[in-house]
Design an enzyme around this catalytic site. Structure first.
Site, mmCIF file in Angstrom:
data_model
loop_
_atom_site.group_PDB
_atom_site.id
_atom_site.type_symbol
_atom_site.label_atom_id
_atom_site.label_comp_id
_atom_site.label_asym_id
_atom_site.label_seq_id
_atom_site.Cartn_x
_atom_site.Cartn_y
_atom_site.Cartn_z
ATOM 1 N N ASP A 1 -44.127 -11.496 7.329
ATOM 2 C CA ASP A 1 -42.845 -11.243 7.697
ATOM 3 C C ASP A 1 -42.758 -10.384 9.503
ATOM 4 O O ASP A 1 -43.981 -10.104 9.527
ATOM 5 C CB ASP A 1 -42.360 -9.597 6.355
ATOM 6 N N HIS B 1 -39.046 -16.472 15.363
ATOM 7 C CA HIS B 1 -39.747 -17.268 14.649
ATOM 8 C C HIS B 1 -40.520 -19.077 14.822
ATOM 9 O O HIS B 1 -41.138 -19.252 14.412
ATOM 10 C CB HIS B 1 -38.193 -18.043 13.589
ATOM 11 N N LEU C 1 -57.017 -28.593 1.242
ATOM 12 C CA LEU C 1 -56.660 -27.560 0.881
ATOM 13 C C LEU C 1 -54.995 -27.872 0.219
ATOM 14 O O LEU C 1 -53.884 -28.416 0.812
ATOM 15 C CB LEU C 1 -56.234 -26.915 1.951
HETATM 16 C C1 IPE Z 1 -40.044 -12.298 2.681
HETATM 17 O O1 IPE Z 1 -39.161 -11.515 4.203
HETATM 18 C C2 IPE Z 1 -39.023 -13.461 2.857
HETATM 19 C C3 IPE Z 1 -39.567 -14.387 3.731
HETATM 20 C C4 IPE Z 1 -41.170 -13.528 4.427
HETATM 21 C C5 IPE Z 1 -39.666 -15.734 4.060
HETATM 22 P P1 IPE Z 1 -37.714 -10.623 4.178
HETATM 23 O O2 IPE Z 1 -37.802 -10.128 5.430
HETATM 24 O O3 IPE Z 1 -36.524 -11.800 4.120
HETATM 25 O O4 IPE Z 1 -37.716 -9.482 3.527
HETATM 26 P P2 IPE Z 1 -36.851 -7.861 3.088
HETATM 27 O O5 IPE Z 1 -35.224 -8.389 2.988
HETATM 28 O O6 IPE Z 1 -37.792 -7.267 3.677
HETATM 29 O O7 IPE Z 1 -37.328 -7.983 1.315
HETATM 30 C C1 IPE Z 2 -39.573 -13.124 8.133
HETATM 31 O O1 IPE Z 2 -38.821 -12.787 9.473
HETATM 32 C C2 IPE Z 2 -39.411 -15.017 8.170
HETATM 33 C C3 IPE Z 2 -38.288 -14.367 7.404
HETATM 34 C C4 IPE Z 2 -37.539 -14.519 6.374
HETATM 35 C C5 IPE Z 2 -37.725 -16.200 7.591
HETATM 36 P P1 IPE Z 2 -38.170 -12.294 9.583
HETATM 37 O O2 IPE Z 2 -37.237 -12.676 9.536
HETATM 38 O O3 IPE Z 2 -37.825 -11.622 8.191
HETATM 39 O O4 IPE Z 2 -38.645 -10.807 10.224
HETATM 40 P P2 IPE Z 2 -38.219 -9.514 10.440
HETATM 41 O O5 IPE Z 2 -38.551 -8.607 8.846
HETATM 42 O O6 IPE Z 2 -36.111 -9.116 10.421
HETATM 43 O O7 IPE Z 2 -38.888 -8.589 10.937
HETATM 44 MG MG MG Z 3 -38.304 -9.665 7.140
#
Ligand code: IPE
Ligand code: IPE
Ligand code: MG
Length: 268
Positions: free
Chosen positions: A40, A57, A151
């Site tokens: 995240d 990303h 793995l």
């Molecule tokens: C969780 O992250 C999903 C992934 C990392 C793929 P999110 O960014 O979607 O989670 P919330 O919305 O902050 O809980």
């Molecule tokens: C995690 O990073 C990737 C996915 C959820 C696909 P985010 O896109 O949630 O990044 P933040 O949390 O908005 O910084």
């Molecule tokens: Mg996120």
């Protein structure tokens, strides 16, 4: 000027030394068998740099590559990474498309390397709802890496813990109706065998980057007794050092599984 140059030259060596020191702290006999990661913070990493979320990303892919590599080197057997949740469809279509395209790009580019490293790709989630090009790329990577066993890389994509349990419940109900399973046979082991992670051990260690402190629908069933390690580091900044720090912290924990953590006073 010369001092600056010397410092610059020294920098990578110092960093490596830090990583090596952490590595030495790890007891290879007590490695987590299964590590799970909520990757995240890509969007916030990009926003801090005035970049579009897609750049975050993209940068996150490098962290995944490094993490897979280190897991192979250390001898971790299962790595589950959360790449796209069943709730992430709520994001603008443009971001969803970027994520799907990045997945395809990652699989195409990394396939030879995954193969070389002995990684077996195992996608988990509601795969049938993914766009065709993503499904095809996944199917190809699964087929190519099927014989590997160094793995197991569970790629959680269009994954939600509740969705996984719901899908399992449906399949159990269908098997009961068709006489393949008796109601009395439904126990925790049977339920687990209908999940996407069937046959795998539960995660020992769950890492979440970016400072958030929630599950966000990840591995709800499997993480009943998983150790959590949270870091404020955004996923694109997550390096070997962080995974090593997480493992060192994990090895300092006492896991009790509801018991007393003392074999002598516990019943079986
Ligand atoms: C969780 O992250 C999903 C992934 C990392 C793929 P999110 O960014 O979607 O989670 P919330 O919305 O902050 O809980
Ligand atoms: C995690 O990073 C990737 C996915 C959820 C696909 P985010 O896109 O949630 O990044 P933040 O949390 O908005 O910084
Ligand atoms: Mg996120």
């Amino acid at each position: 000027m010369i001092t600056k140059l010397l410092n610059w030259l020294r920098m990578p060596r110092r960093k490596n030394r830090g990583v090596e020191a952490l590595r030495k702290k790890i007891d290879p006999a007590r490695l987590p068998v299964h590590v799970a990661i909520i990757m995240d913070g890509n969007g916030r990493w990009a926003a801090r740099r005035g970049l579009p979320r897609s750049a975050g990303h993209r940068a996150g892919v490098e962290s995944l590559r490094e993490t897979v590599e280190l897991c192979c080197e250390l001898g971790i057997k299962y790595l589950t990474v959360y790449a796209f949740s069943t709730e992430n469809w709520k994001r603008p279509a443009e971001e969803v498309n970027t994520l799907m395209n990045l997945l395809v790009e990652y699989l195409e580019r990394e396939l030879p390397r995954l193969q070389e490293q002995g990684v077996r790709l195992h996608p988990i989630g509601r795969l049938e709802d993914l766009p065709p090009h993503a499904r095809e790329a996944l199917a190809k990577a699964v087929a190519v890496t099927a014989a590997n066993d160094r793995l197991i890389l569970n790629l959680a994509i269009n994954y939600g813990g509740r969705d996984e349990i719901t899908r399992a419940a449906r399949r159990i109900a269908r098997d009961v109706c068709q006489g393949r399973v008796k109601i009395e046979e439904i126990d925790e082991q049977l339920v687990a065998s209908y999940l996407d992670t069937a046959g795998q051990p539960d995660p020992d260690l769950l890492i979440r980057s970016s400072g958030e402190q929630r599950m966000s629908n990840f591995l709800l069933w499997q993480s009943a007794y998983t150790e959590f390690w949270l870091t404020p580091v955004f996923w694109p900044d997550f390096r070997r050092q962080h995974l090593l720090e997480a493992i060192v912290a994990y090895q300092q924990r006492q896991r009790r599984f509801g018991g007393l953590g003392n074999n002598q006073t516990e019943k079986n």
